[in-house]
Each structure stands twice: as structure tokens, then as C-alpha cells.
Design a protein around this motif. Structure first.
Motif, PDB file in Angstrom:
ATOM      1  N   SER A  53       0.860  -1.175   0.000  1.00 25.65           N
ATOM      2  CA  SER A  53       0.000   0.000   0.000  1.00 25.65           C
ATOM      3  C   SER A  53       0.905   1.236   0.000  1.00 25.65           C
ATOM      4  O   SER A  53       2.098   1.147   0.296  1.00 25.65           O
ATOM      5  N   ALA A  54       0.328   2.372  -0.357  1.00 26.31           N
ATOM      6  CA  ALA A  54       1.102   3.608  -0.428  1.00 26.31           C
ATOM      7  C   ALA A  54       0.231   4.785  -0.034  1.00 26.31           C
ATOM      8  O   ALA A  54      -0.950   4.834  -0.379  1.00 26.31           O
ATOM      9  N   ARG A  55       0.851   5.728   0.673  1.00 27.80           N
ATOM     10  CA  ARG A  55       0.128   6.909   1.145  1.00 27.80           C
ATOM     11  C   ARG A  55       1.052   8.127   1.081  1.00 27.80           C
ATOM     12  O   ARG A  55       2.238   8.035   1.364  1.00 27.80           O
ATOM     13  N   ASP A  84      -5.159   5.864   1.207  1.00 27.89           N
ATOM     14  CA  ASP A  84      -4.192   5.027   0.496  1.00 27.89           C
ATOM     15  C   ASP A  84      -4.326   5.267  -1.003  1.00 27.89           C
ATOM     16  O   ASP A  84      -5.403   5.100  -1.575  1.00 27.89           O
ATOM     17  N   GLU A  87      -3.417   0.281  -2.970  1.00 24.04           N
ATOM     18  CA  GLU A  87      -3.845  -0.668  -1.945  1.00 24.04           C
ATOM     19  C   GLU A  87      -4.076  -2.033  -2.568  1.00 24.04           C
ATOM     20  O   GLU A  87      -4.460  -2.147  -3.732  1.00 24.04           O
TER      21      GLU A  87
END
Length: 150
Positions: A53-55, A84, A87
Motif C-alpha cells: 500500500s502507499a500513502r 491510500d 492498496e
């Protein structure tokens, strides 16, 4: 050295290079780069139990979108720091896929692929249906320091 030996060596080097890229870990900080070459934000990629995941963790001066005004449901109007962007991706043969990416301009989520272009560059692709029907962005690795590690 005969031609067959040269081809064999070339193939072996290609396999080694490809394996090295596949084994790279995408976790850490990345700058997302727009079509004009401007870095918009710093994004933290994490992998938890095999799921990527990335934020967004920091907006850069060229960031023009900081919230998801066109998102639906609970995400509508939320800061991108709280959503996110990527995801549900899992690694398959050196590529992360099977999840989604958020386009904060439209508020829509698309299928996603993430792969290493080189050791410092990720190819992040959002698409509909098949990967050929999508758009790729390049994210550049950020060296973590106490100032940017959040």
C-alpha cells in the motif's frame, strides 16, 4: 569465443539483472513525478503481510491537489495524507499487481501494476481492463533522513 558462448553469457547476464530487479524491495519513500517532470509529493510505500500500500506523507511545492474532492463516500474531501493511493497489491514475478490506485483528480480507482524500472525508479501504472489501456507514472526513490522519515 564463439557466437553461441557470447549468446549464453548475454542471456545469463540478462537473467541475473532481471532477478536483481525483481528482488528489490519497494518499501520506503518515493517522489511521484508528473508528466512535466515535477515532483508532486513524497509517498511512503509499505508492505504488510505481503500486501503493498502507499500513502502521501508530504506535499511538495508543486502539489496542486491535496484532497480528494471527487472521491465518493467517506473519502470525499479527505486529505490525500489520509487515503491510500495504492492498496491491495501483491507480488507476482517481480511485479506488484491485483490491487488498485486512486486518481485524486477524478476520485476514481483503477487496477494497478507497480514494477521497478531500475533500482531508483518505480513504474506505477493505473489501467482499466488490460494494462495496455492505462497510464504510467514514474516514482523516484527518496533517501530517508530524520527530516523526511515520518
Amino acid at each position: 569465443m564463439n557466437i553461441n558462448c557470447k549468446y549464453f553469457i548475454t542471456i545469463c547476464l540478462a537473467i541475473i539483472f532481471n532477478s536483481a530487479i525483481q528482488a528489490q524491495n519497494p518499501e520506503g519513500l518515493w517522489k511521484n513525478i508528473d508528466d512535466d517532470g515535477n515532483a508532486k509529493s513524497v509517498i511512503r510505500i509499505t508492505v504488510d503481510e505481503g500486501v503493498l500500500s502507499a500513502r502521501v506523507v508530504k506535499f511538495l511545492p508543486s502539489a496542486s491537489i491535496k484532497s480528494c474532492e471527487k472521491c465518493q463516500g467517506d473519502e470525499k474531501g479527505m486529505s490525500l495524507l489520509d487515503i491510500d493511493l495504492l492498496e491491495g497489491l501483491r507480488q507476482h514475478d517481480g511485479t506488484w499487481k491485483g490491487g488498485q490506485i486512486l486518481n485524486p483528480k477524478t476520485g476514481k480507482r483503477y487496477k494497478a501494476l507497480v514494477s521497478f524500472e531500475d533500482e531508483h525508479t518505480l513504474n506505477v501504472r493505473g489501467y482499466i481492463g488490460k494494462p495496455i489501456f492505462g497510464k504510467s507514472y514514474h516514482w523516484k526513490r527518496v533517501v530517508e533522513t530524520p527530516d523526511n522519515a515520518q
